[in-house]
Enzyme design. Sequence first.
Site, PDB file in Angstrom:
ATOM      1  N   ASP A 117      -3.092  -4.434  -6.489  1.00  0.00           N
ATOM      2  CA  ASP A 117      -3.057  -3.231  -7.321  1.00  0.00           C
ATOM      3  C   ASP A 117      -2.066  -2.214  -6.785  1.00  0.00           C
ATOM      4  O   ASP A 117      -2.224  -1.003  -6.997  1.00  0.00           O
ATOM      5  CB  ASP A 117      -4.462  -2.607  -7.402  1.00  0.00           C
ATOM      6  CG  ASP A 117      -5.023  -2.258  -6.023  1.00  0.00           C
ATOM      7  OD1 ASP A 117      -4.346  -2.576  -5.004  1.00  0.00           O
ATOM      8  OD2 ASP A 117      -6.110  -1.669  -5.950  1.00  0.00           O
ATOM      9  N   GLU A 118      -1.039  -2.671  -6.089  1.00  0.00           N
ATOM     10  CA  GLU A 118      -0.043  -1.781  -5.507  1.00  0.00           C
ATOM     11  C   GLU A 118       1.313  -1.976  -6.187  1.00  0.00           C
ATOM     12  O   GLU A 118       1.767  -3.111  -6.384  1.00  0.00           O
ATOM     13  CB  GLU A 118       0.089  -2.029  -4.000  1.00  0.00           C
ATOM     14  CG  GLU A 118      -1.193  -1.712  -3.237  1.00  0.00           C
ATOM     15  CD  GLU A 118      -1.048  -1.998  -1.757  1.00  0.00           C
ATOM     16  OE1 GLU A 118      -0.107  -2.736  -1.384  1.00  0.00           O
ATOM     17  OE2 GLU A 118      -1.864  -1.490  -0.964  1.00  0.00           O
TER      18      GLU A 118
END
Length: 354
Positions: A271-272
């Site tokens: 999720d980066e």
Amino acid sequence: MSPFRRAPALLAGASLLCLLVGLLYLASQIRTIFSDQLKQEYAGLVLEAAERAESARAMVGVWQQQAGDGQAQTQAYRHARMELADRLKSLAALVNASPLAAPRMPASALTPDASLNGIDALLATIPPYWRAQRDADGADVRLRIAHVANVLIALAALLFCMLLTALGMYAKRNRQLAGESYEFEYAALHDSLTGLPNRRNLFAMLDEVAANLHAAPMSRKIAVLYVDLDGFKQVNDTLGHRVGDEFLIAVSRAFRESVRKVDVVARIGGDEFAVLIREYSTPDELAEIAQRLIACVVETDTEMGIGVVRASIGIASYPDLVSDYQRLVAAADDAMYHVKRGGKNGYAFAAQAD
């Protein structure tokens, strides 16, 4: 293998078979041409020998008329008969040794005392036969040469077609390999889920942008915004990975639409995300971009009815805050964790390097 894929191989095999058959035909024709030429030459030798025998027979006729006029004339007549016999023997050696079914010369006609009428009859039949044989062999040679020329033209056309086919197959294969190479390269440099550049691609672009910056600085500055999605793990745990993947795809599209086309949005992993800003003027511009990215996450979360996902963003710029562009991503990551420790759902600039 499909029929379309088998077609080039079948065409190549058929062409090679035709080429082989054509070459074998040429070899047989050329061999026959040489054989016919040898037959022509042999017939020519027989005709030359027959002409010499006819000349000797003519001399015998001349001395025969003068044989009773004296001893010298009689002696000359006998010598002419012996010369005729020698000529006939030479002719007989050629005629009787021929592999063709030619009329043979009897041994009785080869002696000095042989009947002149029989010799005349023999000499009247031999030259026409061998002359006809020579003409037939010559016509056969010309016909076969014409066939060889036609076959050579056909084989040249076949080879040309084979060459064009081979070039076409080679070009097609090259295009396929180029396409596969592009696909492999694209897969190696992009995230498979969102289609965004991956970490490796981001660092390659960062090197490129920094190199251009060093070549013509003109007070230009670059920056990296490191984005982490707060609460995304809860989406996967409660709603499932399918919904999580849909959220990542949607927020990636929103990120891409919220920045300039020259800037780069990359998925670092999970999720980066990271955004490479190729050029900016003031920190306020970077803050505005960070606010738009946070808004993208909130809007996507609201549209999907999730209600838990927000964003923490760290900002690092070069050369004013970070002196080494290779540390931009790490510095932005550190600033992002500072936001997380301070309550999340916000942004912060990296501390200026000493």
